[in-house]
Scaffold this active site. Structure first.
Site, PDB file in Angstrom:
ATOM      1  N   GLU A 194     -29.393  80.024 -22.732  1.00 49.25           N
ATOM      2  CA  GLU A 194     -29.061  81.443 -22.751  1.00 49.25           C
ATOM      3  C   GLU A 194     -29.015  81.991 -21.324  1.00 49.25           C
ATOM      4  O   GLU A 194     -29.529  81.383 -20.381  1.00 49.25           O
ATOM      5  CB  GLU A 194     -30.113  82.215 -23.559  1.00 49.25           C
ATOM      6  CG  GLU A 194     -30.267  81.758 -24.999  1.00 49.25           C
ATOM      7  CD  GLU A 194     -29.089  82.135 -25.860  1.00 49.25           C
ATOM      8  OE1 GLU A 194     -28.307  83.034 -25.457  1.00 49.25           O
ATOM      9  OE2 GLU A 194     -28.915  81.538 -26.939  1.00 49.25           O
ATOM     10  N   LYS A 209     -41.454  76.504 -33.585  1.00 54.40           N
ATOM     11  CA  LYS A 209     -41.082  75.427 -34.504  1.00 54.40           C
ATOM     12  C   LYS A 209     -42.293  74.569 -34.848  1.00 54.40           C
ATOM     13  O   LYS A 209     -42.486  74.184 -36.015  1.00 54.40           O
ATOM     14  CB  LYS A 209     -39.980  74.578 -33.876  1.00 54.40           C
ATOM     15  CG  LYS A 209     -38.681  75.345 -33.664  1.00 54.40           C
ATOM     16  CD  LYS A 209     -37.699  74.554 -32.819  1.00 54.40           C
ATOM     17  CE  LYS A 209     -36.420  75.328 -32.575  1.00 54.40           C
ATOM     18  NZ  LYS A 209     -35.492  74.636 -31.644  1.00 54.40           N
TER      19      LYS A 209
END
Length: 440
Positions: A194, A209
């Site tokens: 990003e 996660k």
């Protein structure tokens, strides 16, 4: 089943994954109907901009400016949330759909890490399906494996590479000798990172996660805020080169394991043997390894991000809804989840890689080794690499040399405290590098 009405899907968030998902529905409808005996059609969408060209035809789908209104619409049977964000519209729309008894599918790991237990409980209360396969490791079916595929096998340890951005950067640093900043810039230009890469490179994406996997593996509540998290921003070519000479690669790993004292979960750069399977997972690939009592070690590897891979996992959850597959979202009913029991600090079996920028003065190395001995830290090897001096603003023109210490198993707290004493002695400059070693 072929006489059933189509399953009507509403999708909130039409970015890369959302556009890939819609494309799959539009282009593969015949195959879907043949396989599952029922049409699945997108009847409503919601996104920030109506005018943006997403490369797919949205003209037949009703537009909703408000994703909550889409979630509540009588014209959808299942709600897909792909907006992102741990709160706000994403959370509100998921709650709205579940409260009405509509199945929900999401790829939002940040939201699951923060609100997963609450959402799972709401899904149970309304007897509604809630799927989030795409939230962890993209196209790798790790959630389904943990919830349905292991039988009675109990997971003792889960570890893996769960962020493609970091793995891409470390792979290029290793294979091409490129520095971190140049690799990051390339990753951004290629769309792997990003514009603001902090969430990835500082380890927070992997932490979210891992927290989800920890809950599924060990039957505990999600505790994303109770783990050690360190990213890859301080990895230097000196670390890469010395690690390679010693037979190791550096990977950003998420690791969770059951111990006699509780559950340990951590995210950090790790030295792994070049001969290990996990060392061969390069580029933007992800991999998750499960160590269990019955099937020993199971490794799942594949694309961890990208529109098509993530959309494939979203479709897998939607298909489960079509089939009527109904399992507790977190593997166990929420009432049966244990509180997260954080393990006490214990000795790390693999030892540590410690890189110091030592002043090139008589007695420096002996003093460093002496401090280690005082703390009862056994050294496996001591390496001097004057050819790998790390430029540090504090050194200026001062003569320094790179010293690498490889310890045997010891406590990280002991390592950190000892390094602080060495720094106070005045023999090193800059911030030392400390990396765990895993000997899989």
């Amino acid at each position: 089943m072929k006489n059933e009405a189509p399953l009507r899907v509403g999708i909130a968030g039409v970015g890369t994954v959302g556009a890939s998902l819609i494309s799959m529905f539009l282009n593969d409808q015949e195959r879907m109907t043949q396989r599952f005996g029922r049409q699945i059609v997108v009847t409503g969408i919601s996104a920030r901009s109506r005018s943006k060209d997403r490369g797919v035809d949205l003209s037949e789908m009703a537009w909703f400016d408000d994703p909550v209104a889409l979630a509540k619409s009588d014209n959808i049977d299942l709600f897909v949330e792909l907006m992102g964000g741990e709160d706000g519209p994403a959370l509100a729309s998921i709650r709205a759909a579940l409260e009405l008894g509509k199945p929900v599918v999401t790829a939002n790991k940040a939201l699951i890490a923060k609100h997963g237990v609450e959402i799972a409980h709401l899904a149970e209360q309304t007897n509604t399906q809630f799927g989030f396969e795409a939230a962890v490791a993209g196209g790798i079916p790790i959630i389904k494996t943990l919830r349905e595929g292991l039988g009675l096998a109990q997971v003792q340890r889960v570890y893996g590479i769960m962020n493609g951005t970091c793995n891409y950067i470390l792979t290029r640093m290793t294979n091409e000798g490129i520095n971190f900043q140049d690799c990051l810039k390339d990753a951004q230009e290629l769309g792997y990172a990003e514009a603001d890469p902090t969430f990835d490179i500082e380890g927070f994406d992997t932490a979210h996660k891992l927290a989800i996997l920890t809950s599924l593996c060990f039957g505990c509540k999600i505790a994303a805020d109770q783990m050690y998290v360190e990213g890859i921003t301080r990895i230097d070519q000196a670390d890469i080169k010395v690690a390679s000479d010693l037979g190791f690669d550096i990977k950003l790993l998420g690791v969770a394991q059951r111990t006699p004292d509780g559950i340990e979960q951590r995210v950090h750069p790790t030295l792994v043997p070049k001969t290990s399977t996990i060392a061969g997972i390069d580029g933007v690939l992800n991999a998750v390894s499960l160590e269990t009592d019955h099937v020993e070690e199971l490794l799942l590897a594949g694309p961890g991000a990208g529109g098509d891979a993530t959309a494939a996992s979203v479709i897998s959850d939607i298909f489960d809804c079509v089939r009527g597959t109904h399992v507790p979202p977190l593997g166990l009913p929420v009432a049966e989840l244990e509180p997260y029991d954080k393990a006490r600090m214990r000795e790390h079996e693999g030892g540590y890689f410690i890189r110091l920028n030592a002043r090139d003065i008589p007695g420096a190395l002996a003093a460093i080794a002496s401090r280690m001995g005082e703390s009862e830290i056994s050294l496996e090897s001591v390496i001097q690499r004057p050819d790998l001096v790390v430029n540090d603003p504090e050194t200026k023109s001062e003569a320094t040399r790179t010293v690498v210490l490889i310890t045997q198993k010891t406590l990280e707290q002991s390592v950190r405290q000892t390094i602080d004493r060495i720094a106070a002695d005045g023999f090193i400059v800059g911030k030392p590098q400390v990396i765990r070693i895993e000997r899989f």
